[in-house]
Design a protein around this motif. Structure first.
Motif, mmCIF file in Angstrom:
data_model
loop_
_atom_site.group_PDB
_atom_site.id
_atom_site.type_symbol
_atom_site.label_atom_id
_atom_site.label_comp_id
_atom_site.label_asym_id
_atom_site.label_seq_id
_atom_site.Cartn_x
_atom_site.Cartn_y
_atom_site.Cartn_z
ATOM 1 N N UNK A 67 74.199 48.908 27.290
ATOM 2 C CA UNK A 67 73.502 47.904 28.112
ATOM 3 C C UNK A 67 72.241 48.502 28.746
ATOM 4 N N UNK A 99 67.030 48.690 28.188
ATOM 5 C CA UNK A 99 66.838 47.710 29.267
ATOM 6 C C UNK A 99 65.504 47.903 29.993
ATOM 7 N N UNK A 129 60.666 36.128 24.079
ATOM 8 C CA UNK A 129 62.093 36.342 24.326
ATOM 9 C C UNK A 129 62.894 35.049 24.192
ATOM 10 N N UNK A 159 65.771 34.658 21.415
ATOM 11 C CA UNK A 159 67.157 34.715 21.885
ATOM 12 C C UNK A 159 67.736 33.371 22.299
ATOM 13 N N UNK A 166 69.400 30.584 24.324
ATOM 14 C CA UNK A 166 70.177 30.670 25.575
ATOM 15 C C UNK A 166 70.681 32.077 25.887
ATOM 16 N N UNK A 167 70.652 32.987 24.917
ATOM 17 C CA UNK A 167 71.076 34.356 25.226
ATOM 18 C C UNK A 167 70.087 35.043 26.177
ATOM 19 N N UNK A 220 71.342 34.509 29.514
ATOM 20 C CA UNK A 220 72.447 35.426 29.803
ATOM 21 C C UNK A 220 71.896 36.774 30.273
ATOM 22 N N UNK A 221 70.820 37.232 29.636
ATOM 23 C CA UNK A 221 70.199 38.481 30.101
ATOM 24 C C UNK A 221 69.764 38.351 31.562
ATOM 25 N N UNK A 268 71.076 36.413 33.777
ATOM 26 C CA UNK A 268 72.289 36.424 34.625
ATOM 27 C C UNK A 268 72.748 37.859 34.884
ATOM 28 N N UNK A 269 72.698 38.694 33.857
ATOM 29 C CA UNK A 269 73.127 40.085 34.027
ATOM 30 C C UNK A 269 72.175 40.820 34.964
ATOM 31 N N UNK A 270 70.877 40.571 34.756
ATOM 32 C CA UNK A 270 69.872 41.185 35.630
ATOM 33 C C UNK A 270 70.132 40.797 37.088
ATOM 34 N N UNK A 295 72.863 39.895 38.440
ATOM 35 C CA UNK A 295 74.105 40.481 38.943
ATOM 36 C C UNK A 295 73.862 41.910 39.435
ATOM 37 N N UNK A 321 60.661 42.055 30.319
ATOM 38 C CA UNK A 321 61.824 41.743 29.480
ATOM 39 C C UNK A 321 62.594 40.485 29.877
ATOM 40 N N UNK A 322 62.993 40.374 31.140
ATOM 41 C CA UNK A 322 63.738 39.188 31.578
ATOM 42 C C UNK A 322 62.904 38.399 32.574
#
Lengths: 463, 463
Positions: free
Chosen positions: B197, B201, B430, B434, B436-437, B440-441, B443-445, B447, B459-460
Motif C-alpha cells: 500500500x 503511494x 486517475x 480507475x 470508482x476505485x 476508494x483510494x 477513502x483510504x487516504x 482514513x 495522486x488522490x
C-alpha cells in the motif's frame, strides 16, 4: 455482535426474492458451510447464497448492508484457520457457481477467471495452450479463495505467491459498489496498489468477483529429485548456497526424519530416516541438467547425498504425490488421531534454528509428534501435531506448541504465518506481529466497511 | 487550500526548535526544492527540513499535523511528474541525511537501508558481497523515493519493480505514529499488505523512513547484444515468443528508428535506421550462451538480425551507457529544445499497436518528434517530445500528444503510466483509469491522513 433473528428474517426474505432457490436456509447446507478442515467448532450461517453474477453479489451486499447482516465469502472451504466460518451468523456467500474461465490470452500469458474456478479446473482448461498457473497450495482451492488468503505452496520459491500472480481484480465492496483494481498491463505506477490490498484480506474488505492472473509457459524440461542430509542445518545451508548461486529452483521442500519415517511406513518409500530435500528444476533440457549437476555439487559440500534425480514424468509425479500426501502418511503414525497443522515463516538464515527448536519442542510429546515439512526456499515450514480427539489435555498441549511456534517466528524476525493465514485461528497474534500497524489495518477496514459486515471477527479487530 | 503565512510562522518556529539549522527558510534552499526535472512550474515550500532520525521525522509530522501544515517528502528530486513539488506550500522534507545502510544480510539476500541511500550508493556498498540491488530507473534516485513512486526500469522484466523488491518498511504517518510493515520473511499471509500500500503511494499516506530490500546474486555471466528489425511489430512478436519460450531475459529494450538515428548522430553508433532490440542475459556461462543462441533463432523467424552479442563487460557497458543516454542523444536532434517525456504500459499483445499509433501521431509534428524507447518485456514505453521553450503552441501540441497516449493506453487495456507515476502531471487521468476505485483510494487516504497534509494535491483527490 450477535445474530439478530428478527432482522435476519427480513434479510433472508429480501435475498430470497433476489436469488430464488439459490438462497437456502436448509439445515444441511448451513451445516456444510459451518464446517472447516481444521479443528474449529461448527459455526452456522443463517443462510447460504449462491450468486451467479457480479451484479447479484452487489445486490446481496446492498441488502445485507441495509440490514447490517454479516457476509462471509466461501470458496471451497479448504482454508486451515477457520477463515470461512460465519462466527457471527449471517450469509455464507458461496461463489462456486461463478466458475467460468472468461478469457485466456496466450500472447500476454494471462487469464481472466471468476472466483469459483479451482486451480485444477484452470490448469485443465489451459492444457492445450502450453501455459499453466503455477501456484499450488496442495488443496484444489478456488482461485478467489486463494487470492483472498494470499495462498502459495511448493512453487512459490520460483513463481511467487498469489501476491505476485494476481494482475487485477474486480471486487464488490460492503456497500455493494463494484470496483476494478489494476489492469492487464504487467506494471503500473498509477495509484495505490488496491490489488495487493485485497489479496490476502480474507474477505474482510470485499468480495472478489473476478481475477486476472499471470500464467507461465510449461517448461520444456522438468527434473526432480531427492537427497538425504545429516541434519536440518546442513540441508538449509545447502539451500542458502543454492539460492545465492542463482540456481533457479522451481520447488525445494524440506522434510524431517519423522516425515521420512512416515513415507517409509505408509507411502512405500525407502528413505534414510534423516532430513531430506525434495527439489525440482524447470527449464530447457540443457539448463535443467546443468542446474541438477550444480545442485549435486553443492549438496556434497554439505554432507548431503546421494542426489537421485530424474527427467521422467512418472518418477516426478510419484515424488510429488508422496509429498502432497504427507499429511495422510503422518496421520497414520497415530491411528485415530486428528491433525492440527500450523505454519510459520522466517528469514532463511534463521530457518534451521526455527525447525530445530520446534523439533525439540515436539520431542517433549512424542505421542503427538507429527512431522515438519517446509517450503525451505521461502523460509516457511509446517508442523503437524497428532491429537487424540478424546483427550482434552492434548488440545491444550497442541495449542501451547503452536503458540511457541508463533512466538519463535516473531523472535527470529519472521511472521506467524507464511501461507495458512489468520482467519480466527491466529488473530491473537496480530497485535504481537504488527504492533501499531494492526491499528492501521483496522482504520482501513473501517474506511471500507464501517459496519464491520465483511467476514467480521477475522484478521482485524474493530470497535 | 492556500498557504497561511501566520500559521506557517508558528510551524517554522516549532520546527526550528526541533531541528536547529536543519530547518531552512533560505530562498536558495526553497528554490532548489521548488524545482523539478520536468516541465512543471516552480512551487516553493515554506521551509526545508533535514531530519536525521525516524524520531525527528515523527516529531516534524506531529508539529505539522498540529498546525495543519503540508509535508512533501523529498528524495533526490529526479521524478518526472512533479511528485515532490510543494504545490500547497508547507515543508519539503529532505531525507538525504538519512543515508545509512543499516544492515546487509548475505544469507538472506536482503538489506535494511534508510530512505536517503541512493541505488548507486547501495550497490557500491554491496560490491564485495557478490550481491546487488537490481532496480534501475536510470536516475541515481534515492531508495525511499524509488519505493514511494514504485520505480522500475530496464531490469524489471527479470527482477520486478519496487513492488516485488521491498520486503518491509518503516513509515511515519501523518499524525506522527511510527509503524513497521512486513518482516524480513520472504512471504506472509498475516494481515493486509501494508508494504504494497505504501509502495507507490507517492508520499500521500506517510513518510518512508526505513526499507528492507531484496537483493540478487551477481550473475556468473552476463551477455548483451543488439539487433535490428524491419518493424516495431516484428520486434514485439520476437519478444512475445521469447517470453513464451521461458527464456529468462534480464533486459529487453525496444528503440525506434528515431532513436537509432540519434545514436548514430550523437553517440558514435553505426546502426540501421530501423527499430532495434537491446537485450541482456544473466546466468551461468552455459545458460547465457544457450539463451543467446535460442534468442538468435527466434529473431531470425521474425526478420530480425544479425544478432551481435558479447560477454565482454566493456562492450556491454558501452551498450547500456548509450541506452541510458538516449534522452541526451535525442535532445541533440533539436538543439535548444526542452524534453517532455511520458510513459504508458499496455498488455504486450497491444504494444506494437500502441507504439505504431504513437509514432504516427508524432509524425504529424516532425519538428517535435523525439523517439520511442520501451521496456518491451513489460509492455512499457516512453516517448520523448522536443519542445521549443519559446513557443507556447508547442507545449499545447505536446500536451495533446501526451493526452492521446494516455487515452491510447486505457483503450488498449493498459495504464497511463508504467513507471513515471502520477504526481501532479497525470492526476487528471486517475478517474478515467480507475473509475470508482479512485474514490476508494481517497477513502483510504482520508482514513490515514484526514487533514490531507501528506503531499496534498498528488495522486488522490480529497476535500
Amino acid at each position: 455482535m450477535s445474530s439478530d433473528p428478527a432482522s435476519r428474517t427480513d434479510v433472508i426474505a429480501a435475498l430470497s426474492e433476489l436469488l430464488g432457490e439459490r438462497l437456502s436456509t436448509s439445515p444441511s447446507e448451513r451445516d456444510l458451510h459451518g464446517r472447516n478442515e481444521a479443528h474449529f467448532a461448527l459455526a452456522l450461517p443463517d443462510a447460504v447464497a449462491w450468486p451467479e453474477t457480479t451484479a447479484e453479489v452487489s445486490g446481496i451486499l446492498r441488502i445485507c448492508s441495509r440490514h447490517r447482516c454479516p457476509v462471509v465469502p466461501w470458496g471451497t472451504g479448504t482454508s486451515l484457520e477457520g477463515h470461512a466460518l460465519a462466527i457471527r451468523g449471517g450469509i455464507s456467500l458461496d461463489l462456486s457457481r461463478m466458475n467460468r474461465v472468461l478469457a485466456v490470452n496466450p500472447e500476454d500469458m494471462d487469464t481472466v477467471v471468476q472466483p469459483g474456478v479451482t486451480r485444477e479446473a484452470l490448469n485443465e482448461e489451459l492444457r492445450a495452450t502450453g501455459l499453466f498457473f503455477p501456484i499450488d497450495p496442495g488443496a484444489n482451492a478456488s482461485l478467489g479463495g486463494m487470492a483472498a488468503t494470499r495462498a502459495s505452496g511448493t512453487t512459490a520459491v520460483r513463481y511467487g505467491t498469489m501476491r505476485e500472480n494476481v494482475l487485477a481484480l474486480e471486487v464488490v465492496l460492503a456497500d455493494g459498489r463494484i470496483i476494478r483494481t489494476g489492469t492487464r498491463a504487467r506494471k503500473s505506477s498509477a495509484g495505490y496498489d488496491l490489488t495487493r490490498l485485497f489479496v490476502g484480506s480474507e474477505g474482510t474488505l470485499g468480495v472478489i468477483t473476478e481475477l486476472t492472473l499471470r500464467l507461465q509457459g510449461q517448461p520444456e524440461a522438468i527434473s526432480a529429485g531427492v537427497c538425504a542430509f545429516p541434519s536440518v542445518a546442513a540441508a538449509v545451508d545447502a539451500v542458502i548456497e543454492t539460492i545465492q548461486m542463482g540456481i533457479p529452483m522451481a520447488r525445494m521442500e524440506l522434510l524431517d526424519e519423522t516425515v521420512a519415517r512416515a513415507f517409509n511406513a505408509y507411502a512405500g518409500a525407502n528413505m534414510a530416516e534423516s532430513p531430506h530435500l525434495m527439489v525440482e528444476f524447470h527449464g530447457s533440457e540443457a539448463a535443467v541438467a546443468e542446474q541438477a549437476d550444480r545442485f549435486g555439487e553443492i549438496i556434497k559440500d554439505h554432507g548431503g547425498g546421494p542426489f537421485q534425480w530424474s527427467l521422467k514424468p512418472e518418477e516426478r509425479n510419484a515424488l510429488w504425490k508422496m509429498r502432497h500426501n504427507a499429511y495422510f502418511a503422518l496421520k497414520q503414525l497415530r491411528p485415530g488421531a486428528v491433525g492440527l497443522t500450523t505454519d510459520l515463516c522466517v528469514p532463511i538464515s534463521r530457518l534451521a534454528e526455527a525447525v530445530t527448536e520446534t523439533q525439540a519442542d515436539l520431542a517433549q510429546h512424542p505421542e503427538m509428534g507429527g512431522g515438519i515439512i517446509g517450503h525451505v526456499g521461502d523460509g516457511n515450514f509446517h508442523a503437524l501435531l497428532l491429537l487424540d480427539p478424546d483427550n482434552a489435555a492434548e488440545m491444550t498441549i497442541a495449542r501451547d506448541l503452536a503458540h511457541r511456534m508463533a512466538e519463535r517466528a516473531l523472535r527470529l524476525g519472521g511472521t506467524v504465518t507464511g501461507e495458512h493465514g489468520i482467519g480466527m485461528g491466529k488473530i491473537g497474534y496480530m497485535a504481537l506481529e504488527h504492533g501499531p500497524a494492526w491499528d492501521v489495518m483496522a482504520q482501513l477496514k473501517k474506511a471500507l466497511d464501517p459496519e464491520n459486515l465483511m467476514n467480521p471477527g477475522k484478521m482485524v479487530q474493530v470497535n
